[in-house]
Design a protein around this motif. Sequence first.
Motif, PDB file in Angstrom:
ATOM      1  N   MET A  26       0.810  -1.219   0.000  1.00 33.58           N
ATOM      2  CA  MET A  26       0.000   0.000   0.000  1.00 33.58           C
ATOM      3  C   MET A  26       0.842   1.268   0.000  1.00 33.58           C
ATOM      4  O   MET A  26       0.451   2.288  -0.564  1.00 33.58           O
ATOM      5  CB  MET A  26      -0.932  -0.001   1.221  1.00 33.58           C
ATOM      6  N   ASN A  82       4.550   4.605  -6.788  1.00 33.73           N
ATOM      7  CA  ASN A  82       3.573   4.427  -7.864  1.00 33.73           C
ATOM      8  C   ASN A  82       4.223   3.666  -9.022  1.00 33.73           C
ATOM      9  O   ASN A  82       5.149   4.163  -9.663  1.00 33.73           O
ATOM     10  CB  ASN A  82       3.069   5.785  -8.338  1.00 33.73           C
ATOM     11  N   THR A 128       3.216   0.279  -5.677  1.00 32.99           N
ATOM     12  CA  THR A 128       1.779   0.277  -5.436  1.00 32.99           C
ATOM     13  C   THR A 128       1.056   0.732  -6.686  1.00 32.99           C
ATOM     14  O   THR A 128       1.669   1.329  -7.594  1.00 32.99           O
ATOM     15  CB  THR A 128       1.422   1.200  -4.253  1.00 32.99           C
ATOM     16  N   ALA A 156      -4.379   4.848  -6.236  1.00 38.83           N
ATOM     17  CA  ALA A 156      -5.837   4.913  -6.261  1.00 38.83           C
ATOM     18  C   ALA A 156      -6.317   6.316  -6.614  1.00 38.83           C
ATOM     19  O   ALA A 156      -5.702   7.309  -6.224  1.00 38.83           O
ATOM     20  CB  ALA A 156      -6.388   4.512  -4.900  1.00 38.83           C
ATOM     21  N   LYS A 157      -7.415   6.386  -7.353  1.00 37.28           N
ATOM     22  CA  LYS A 157      -8.035   7.679  -7.654  1.00 37.28           C
ATOM     23  C   LYS A 157      -9.393   7.807  -6.956  1.00 37.28           C
ATOM     24  O   LYS A 157      -9.931   8.894  -6.844  1.00 37.28           O
ATOM     25  CB  LYS A 157      -8.196   7.839  -9.160  1.00 37.28           C
ATOM     26  N   LYS A 197     -12.078   5.952  -3.682  1.00 32.73           N
ATOM     27  CA  LYS A 197     -12.049   5.736  -2.240  1.00 32.73           C
ATOM     28  C   LYS A 197     -12.109   4.265  -1.841  1.00 32.73           C
ATOM     29  O   LYS A 197     -12.246   3.953  -0.656  1.00 32.73           O
ATOM     30  CB  LYS A 197     -13.218   6.490  -1.592  1.00 32.73           C
ATOM     31  N   ALA A 198     -12.009   3.359  -2.811  1.00 33.64           N
ATOM     32  CA  ALA A 198     -12.010   1.930  -2.477  1.00 33.64           C
ATOM     33  C   ALA A 198     -10.804   1.615  -1.598  1.00 33.64           C
ATOM     34  O   ALA A 198      -9.716   2.155  -1.785  1.00 33.64           O
ATOM     35  CB  ALA A 198     -11.967   1.084  -3.742  1.00 33.64           C
ATOM     36  N   GLU A 199     -11.023   0.741  -0.621  1.00 32.92           N
ATOM     37  CA  GLU A 199      -9.969   0.432   0.346  1.00 32.92           C
ATOM     38  C   GLU A 199      -8.814  -0.340  -0.270  1.00 32.92           C
ATOM     39  O   GLU A 199      -7.652  -0.134   0.079  1.00 32.92           O
ATOM     40  CB  GLU A 199     -10.571  -0.377   1.500  1.00 32.92           C
ATOM     41  N   SER A 200      -9.125  -1.231  -1.196  1.00 26.50           N
ATOM     42  CA  SER A 200      -8.069  -2.059  -1.794  1.00 26.50           C
ATOM     43  C   SER A 200      -8.556  -2.647  -3.107  1.00 26.50           C
ATOM     44  O   SER A 200      -9.736  -2.530  -3.466  1.00 26.50           O
ATOM     45  CB  SER A 200      -7.671  -3.189  -0.842  1.00 26.50           C
ATOM     46  N   LEU A 201      -7.617  -3.309  -3.816  1.00 31.02           N
ATOM     47  CA  LEU A 201      -7.943  -4.003  -5.051  1.00 31.02           C
ATOM     48  C   LEU A 201      -7.941  -5.508  -4.808  1.00 31.02           C
ATOM     49  O   LEU A 201      -7.164  -6.014  -4.002  1.00 31.02           O
ATOM     50  CB  LEU A 201      -6.901  -3.696  -6.130  1.00 31.02           C
ATOM     51  N   ALA A 249      -5.198  -6.691  -9.236  1.00 35.74           N
ATOM     52  CA  ALA A 249      -3.902  -6.033  -9.041  1.00 35.74           C
ATOM     53  C   ALA A 249      -2.816  -6.731  -9.849  1.00 35.74           C
ATOM     54  O   ALA A 249      -1.946  -6.082 -10.446  1.00 35.74           O
ATOM     55  CB  ALA A 249      -3.537  -6.029  -7.560  1.00 35.74           C
TER      56      ALA A 249
END
Length: 242
Positions: free
Chosen positions: A180, A184, A218, A221-222, A224-228, A233
């Motif tokens: 996380m 990038n 990582t 993210a663009k 608000k989702a917590e994770s993929l 991924a």
Amino acid sequence: MISKNQISFVKSLSDKKFRLKYGCFIAEGNKICTEVLNSDWQVEQVYATEQFCEQNKSTNISKIKIVTDAEMKRLSSLSATTDAIAVVKIPNSTTPNFAFNNWSLALDGVQDPGNFGTIIRTAEWFGIQQIFASMDCADLFNAKTIQATMGSFLRTQIFYTDLKKLIEQQNFETIAGAVMNGKNIAHEQLPTSGLMILGNEGKGISSPILSLINKPVTIAAKGKAESLNVAVAAGIICNYIS
């Protein structure tokens, strides 16, 4: 006519204990069975409907036993209708290639068979030929894993191993990991080879493996989702490292 013993045997292969006992697994679905029959994997038996045989006249049918639709439903573990189920021999282990001229994936505790199979399918799409799986990953020969690969398990090498020992003993110049708080991946200049590690669906990469990573990355993210999802991924990351 298929016997009760044959049905019982095929159904038993849904259990890892019996896959290990008999050294076989099941592959379900028209596409996968056709690919298995045309591969160099050892097929013990295929149960198929007349429709499958009609559509696959060029396929080697010496191992095919024709069954009715009703018998196929009794054999199958799938909710959707299938026309073929193959009983396939689990192959002997092979030796990994440590030439390091390409990227390999390492899966640390990926436990969902669907995710595992999808990652295998995705890896093949992007030309990644070998995957190292920790001992607590989903079983490759689970019917759901095999189904999710859509045949890619035939052409991708999967090795179960102690990932920590693997990394410590092999000369991976780049040991990347999807975390996380990494850099990038879209902005990173990535080498042409290395080991890319993906972690458990809920816990991520375990601490002993995390400490060995020299290139944390990582997917920015663009929203608000917590994770993929780990398989999603993997697809994004494979696109960058291929």
